[in-house]
Design a protein around this motif. Structure first.
Motif, mmCIF file in Angstrom:
data_model
loop_
_atom_site.group_PDB
_atom_site.id
_atom_site.type_symbol
_atom_site.label_atom_id
_atom_site.label_comp_id
_atom_site.label_asym_id
_atom_site.label_seq_id
_atom_site.Cartn_x
_atom_site.Cartn_y
_atom_site.Cartn_z
ATOM 1 N N ARG A 47 -6.655 15.918 -1.697
ATOM 2 C CA ARG A 47 -6.327 14.508 -1.895
ATOM 3 C C ARG A 47 -4.865 14.351 -2.280
ATOM 4 N NH1 ARG A 47 -5.994 13.612 -7.330
ATOM 5 N NH2 ARG A 47 -6.992 15.153 -8.691
ATOM 6 N N GLY A 48 -4.285 15.375 -2.956
ATOM 7 C CA GLY A 48 -2.884 15.288 -3.312
ATOM 8 C C GLY A 48 -1.985 15.495 -2.122
ATOM 9 N N ARG A 49 -2.393 16.342 -1.165
ATOM 10 C CA ARG A 49 -1.551 16.605 -0.015
ATOM 11 C C ARG A 49 -1.576 15.462 0.987
ATOM 12 N NH1 ARG A 49 -3.843 21.905 -0.333
ATOM 13 N NH2 ARG A 49 -5.172 21.500 1.449
ATOM 14 N N ARG A 50 -2.475 14.510 0.810
ATOM 15 C CA ARG A 50 -2.514 13.391 1.727
ATOM 16 C C ARG A 50 -1.698 12.210 1.238
ATOM 17 N NH1 ARG A 50 -8.295 14.473 2.549
ATOM 18 N NH2 ARG A 50 -8.752 12.837 1.050
ATOM 19 N N SER A 51 -0.903 12.403 0.202
ATOM 20 C CA SER A 51 -0.064 11.304 -0.269
ATOM 21 C C SER A 51 0.940 10.924 0.781
ATOM 22 C CB SER A 51 0.667 11.717 -1.552
ATOM 23 O OG SER A 51 1.495 12.815 -1.308
ATOM 24 N N ASP A 81 -1.635 16.639 -10.204
ATOM 25 C CA ASP A 81 -2.670 17.441 -9.556
ATOM 26 C C ASP A 81 -2.888 18.776 -10.252
ATOM 27 O OD1 ASP A 81 -3.416 15.628 -7.656
ATOM 28 O OD2 ASP A 81 -1.967 16.312 -6.171
ATOM 29 N N LEU A 82 -1.796 19.441 -10.645
ATOM 30 C CA LEU A 82 -1.896 20.778 -11.227
ATOM 31 C C LEU A 82 -1.915 20.765 -12.745
ATOM 32 C CD1 LEU A 82 0.574 22.683 -8.867
ATOM 33 C CD2 LEU A 82 -1.897 22.400 -8.647
ATOM 34 N N GLY A 83 -1.571 19.635 -13.357
ATOM 35 C CA GLY A 83 -1.560 19.572 -14.804
ATOM 36 C C GLY A 83 -0.430 20.341 -15.451
ATOM 37 N N LEU A 84 0.665 20.588 -14.739
ATOM 38 C CA LEU A 84 1.788 21.356 -15.255
ATOM 39 C C LEU A 84 2.839 20.426 -15.846
ATOM 40 C CD1 LEU A 84 2.209 23.915 -12.338
ATOM 41 C CD2 LEU A 84 0.856 24.166 -14.428
ATOM 42 N N LEU A 85 3.576 20.923 -16.819
ATOM 43 C CA LEU A 85 4.642 20.177 -17.479
ATOM 44 C C LEU A 85 5.955 20.911 -17.283
ATOM 45 C CD1 LEU A 85 2.864 19.346 -20.872
ATOM 46 C CD2 LEU A 85 2.954 17.935 -18.806
ATOM 47 N N THR A 86 7.015 20.178 -16.941
ATOM 48 C CA THR A 86 8.339 20.752 -16.706
ATOM 49 C C THR A 86 9.347 20.082 -17.622
ATOM 50 O OG1 THR A 86 7.834 21.250 -14.392
ATOM 51 C CG2 THR A 86 10.154 21.139 -15.005
ATOM 52 N N LEU A 137 6.801 14.256 -4.052
ATOM 53 C CA LEU A 137 7.078 13.733 -5.386
ATOM 54 C C LEU A 137 6.095 12.652 -5.803
ATOM 55 C CD1 LEU A 137 10.983 13.427 -5.219
ATOM 56 C CD2 LEU A 137 9.597 15.371 -5.932
ATOM 57 N N GLY A 138 5.176 12.290 -4.927
ATOM 58 C CA GLY A 138 4.264 11.197 -5.239
ATOM 59 C C GLY A 138 3.280 11.516 -6.338
ATOM 60 N N LYS A 139 3.073 12.787 -6.656
ATOM 61 C CA LYS A 139 2.117 13.182 -7.683
ATOM 62 C C LYS A 139 2.807 13.628 -8.966
ATOM 63 C CE LYS A 139 -1.618 12.316 -5.428
ATOM 64 N NZ LYS A 139 -2.572 11.298 -5.901
ATOM 65 N N LEU A 140 3.997 13.117 -9.209
ATOM 66 C CA LEU A 140 4.727 13.442 -10.432
ATOM 67 C C LEU A 140 4.849 12.207 -11.312
ATOM 68 C CD1 LEU A 140 7.665 15.682 -9.097
ATOM 69 C CD2 LEU A 140 5.422 16.399 -9.932
ATOM 70 N N THR A 149 0.809 -1.210 0.000
ATOM 71 C CA THR A 149 0.000 0.000 0.000
ATOM 72 C C THR A 149 0.845 1.264 0.000
ATOM 73 O OG1 THR A 149 -0.089 -0.078 2.430
ATOM 74 C CG2 THR A 149 -1.887 -1.145 1.205
ATOM 75 N N ALA A 150 2.168 1.151 0.070
ATOM 76 C CA ALA A 150 3.023 2.334 0.120
ATOM 77 C C ALA A 150 3.200 2.924 -1.265
ATOM 78 C CB ALA A 150 4.390 1.984 0.713
ATOM 79 N N ALA A 151 3.338 4.240 -1.310
ATOM 80 C CA ALA A 151 3.569 4.916 -2.571
ATOM 81 C C ALA A 151 4.996 4.677 -3.030
ATOM 82 C CB ALA A 151 3.294 6.417 -2.423
ATOM 83 N N ALA A 152 5.230 4.827 -4.351
ATOM 84 C CA ALA A 152 6.567 4.604 -4.878
ATOM 85 C C ALA A 152 7.516 5.741 -4.519
ATOM 86 C CB ALA A 152 6.499 4.428 -6.396
ATOM 87 N N TRP A 153 6.995 6.959 -4.388
ATOM 88 C CA TRP A 153 7.818 8.138 -4.112
ATOM 89 C C TRP A 153 7.320 8.833 -2.860
ATOM 90 C CZ3 TRP A 153 12.076 10.049 -6.719
ATOM 91 C CH2 TRP A 153 12.401 9.415 -7.913
ATOM 92 N N PRO A 154 8.220 9.450 -2.099
ATOM 93 C CA PRO A 154 7.775 10.219 -0.926
ATOM 94 C C PRO A 154 7.145 11.535 -1.351
ATOM 95 C CG PRO A 154 10.145 10.419 -1.202
ATOM 96 C CD PRO A 154 9.685 9.420 -2.236
ATOM 97 N N ALA A 155 6.290 12.061 -0.494
ATOM 98 C CA ALA A 155 5.725 13.381 -0.740
ATOM 99 C C ALA A 155 6.842 14.421 -0.654
ATOM 100 C CB ALA A 155 4.636 13.673 0.289
#
Length: 516
Positions: free
Chosen positions: A510-514, A142-147, A120-123, A112-118
């Motif tokens: 919901r993104g900040r609860r990663s 979450d933000l729909g931004l591209l880097t 970075l979990g939403k990238l 159940t653990a995420a692959a990346w720590p917050a």
């Protein structure tokens, strides 16, 4: 921090050119507070008075909580309101009790653990095809931004004439000012990474080119040079990361928060054209554009940041090691194994890191090489990230006019209260008016912030690394604040992934609860 990117330059031809123009944003507020804090303090004073007119007992009861709220709002500790410290401590204690400050990742973690720590979990990362080849694109789900990270080789200002360095600064100012007319560019982050060179790259290169029939004296000389090189060499890498909002050119479009990162890149056909134009403009800013980073290069930087003991050894790792150079192709390949966030530092794999944020800019005018000491290599790996949020040309004029009006309002209140004007109030009012005049003449306005992260592999070396960064900040005439309770955010901000702490507050709940 609101700054005009080096727009103020005062010097004659025979003098050293000086730069300034940094100014902390100040709204309409009293007693050195911002507008929101002033409203809270005035409400705490008026509400008990109104309640006293209705019932003296109710007014007396409400006076105590009103004084408490006003105190935590007005009293500042280290330049930060007391209420912010209290809220940060409460949030940190809640996260620690919930077990979100320490987490294991990777193949040995729970399912159940995420692959990346917050955070970075939403990238996500994808390799896009452009006119100059394949390059990596980082997407914020979450933000729909591209880097798009761009690899650069910066020229040292210490090795050229001062006039040429001043020309680079002027070109950089023009480059930043042009971003005010690019509505799709949200911000630009410049990451300078320095670290002592382990010497393995040079050793492997020499070993691959050494001929068995070469003279013994020549081989001995090369081996001696390789043995001594780590003590004098250093690794320096510069990244310019451009974060783009796909909805910037068309306000009617909504960011895609579903699907894969490849779908997001296909929805932005002008991404390659935009980045190509920005790359060509960087040529006059004292940097050489080496190209856009591919997946292996970008993941290698992130993996080295979390596991500094493996720096320079990716190509010679043992088969049992989890990460190898050939496997750093997907986004999850660069994820750390374990991360533990403490109040004042971050422990990750084989390293311990401390992060700082920019607290105060130089008050006086400075030369073009003011940040050279902070960027130059030291005894420990260090990353310095400068974040620029360009304001649209129309918004910049309104912002500076509001700053001038706020300064005039504070001056009118001072006269009404018959208080003496301080030197800082006078300088701040003059700086606000000067910024408005220069913006009217064509100068750009950007919001600037600086974040610094230093990493060690031995906990005993942590005090030495902290002292080194703080000493270099003093030499650069800036003041840094240690990011207590926010070490994970500061660490992630200094990675070339295009993260911005201000934008993290806009993430959905919901993104900040990663996990992390």
């Amino acid at each position: 921090m609101s700054a005009r990117d080096g727009a103020t330059a005062t010097a004659a031809d025979d003098q050293v050119r000086m730069y300034g123009g940094w100014r902390l944003r100040r709204g309409i507020g009293l007693w050195g507070l911002d507008a929101a804090s002033t409203t809270v303090v005035l409400a705490c004073a008026l509400v008990p008075l109104l309640l006293t007119a209705i019932s003296p007992l109710v007014g007396a009861i409400s006076a105590a909580p009103a004084m408490f709220v006003a105190s935590v709002t007005a009293v500042r500790v280290g330049g930060v309101p007391l209420g912010v410290h209290v809220r940060r401590r409460v949030t940190w204690g809640r996260s620690s009790r919930a077990g979100r400050s320490s987490r294991r990742y990777g193949p040995n973690a729970a399912s159940t653990a995420a692959a990346w720590p917050a955070p970075l979990g939403k990238l996500q990362m994808v390799e896009a095809q452009g006119a100059k080849g394949t390059y990596a694109v980082v997407r914020d789900l979450d933000l729909g931004l591209l880097t798009v990270p761009i690899r650069c080789a910066a020229s040292s200002a210490w090795l050229v004439e001062r006039d040429q360095a001043d020309g680079w600064v002027g070109a950089w100012h023009a480059w930043l000012a042009s971003l005010g007319y690019a509505p799709s560019v949200r911000w630009v982050s410049v990451v300078v990474e320095t670290a002592p060179e382990p010497g393995t790259a040079l050793r492997d290169e020499i070993a691959a080119r050494e001929a068995p029939s070469s003279p013994r004296d020549a081989r001995s000389l090369l081996k001696e040079l390789v043995r001594r090189s780590p003590a004098a060499a250093a690794h320096v890498a510069t990244w310019v990361c451009v974060t783009v909002d796909p909805t910037g050119t068309d306000p009617r479009r909504r960011p895609r928060r579903t699907g894969t990162a490849a779908d997001a890149v296909q929805d932005l056909p002008e991404l390659d054209r935009l980045i190509s134009g920005l790359e060509s403009s960087l040529a006059g800013c004292g940097v050489t554009v080496l190209g856009r980073a591919d997946a292996t290069q970008l993941l290698g930087v992130v993996a080295d940041a979390y596991d500094p003991a493996m720096r320079g050894r990716r190509s010679t790792v043992l088969p049992a090691t989890r990460r190898t150079a050939s496997r750093l192709r997907t986004w999850d390949d660069g994820a750390p194994v374990a991360v533990e966030e403490s109040w004042d530092h971050l422990r990750h794999d084989s390293g311990i890191s401390v992060s700082w944020g920019w607290r105060e800019a130089p008050r006086a005018q400075v030369t073009s090489d003011v940040l050279s000491r902070l960027h130059s290599p030291g005894r420990h790996p260090r990353r310095v990230a400068l974040l620029y949020r360009p304001l649209p040309a129309a918004d910049a004029a309104r912002l500076l006019e509001a700053e001038v009006n706020a300064a005039d309002f504070r001056e009118a209140m001072r006269r009404a209260q018959r208080r003496d004007e301080t030197a800082r109030d006078l300088a701040d009012r003059e700086q606000a008016r000067k910024a408005a005049r220069e913006e009217a003449s064509g100068a750009g306005v950007v919001l600037v912030s600086i974040y610094v992260t230093s990493t060690v592999t031995d906990p005993a070396l942590l005090p030495d690394a902290v002292a080194e960064v703080e000493a270099r900040a003093d030499q650069s005439r800036i003041r840094l604040r240690r990011l207590y309770g926010g070490q994970a955010v500061g660490f992630a901000t200094t990675l070339p992934l295009g993260l911005h702490p201000v934008a993290m507050t806009d993430r959905p709940r919901r993104g900040r609860r990663s996990r992390g």
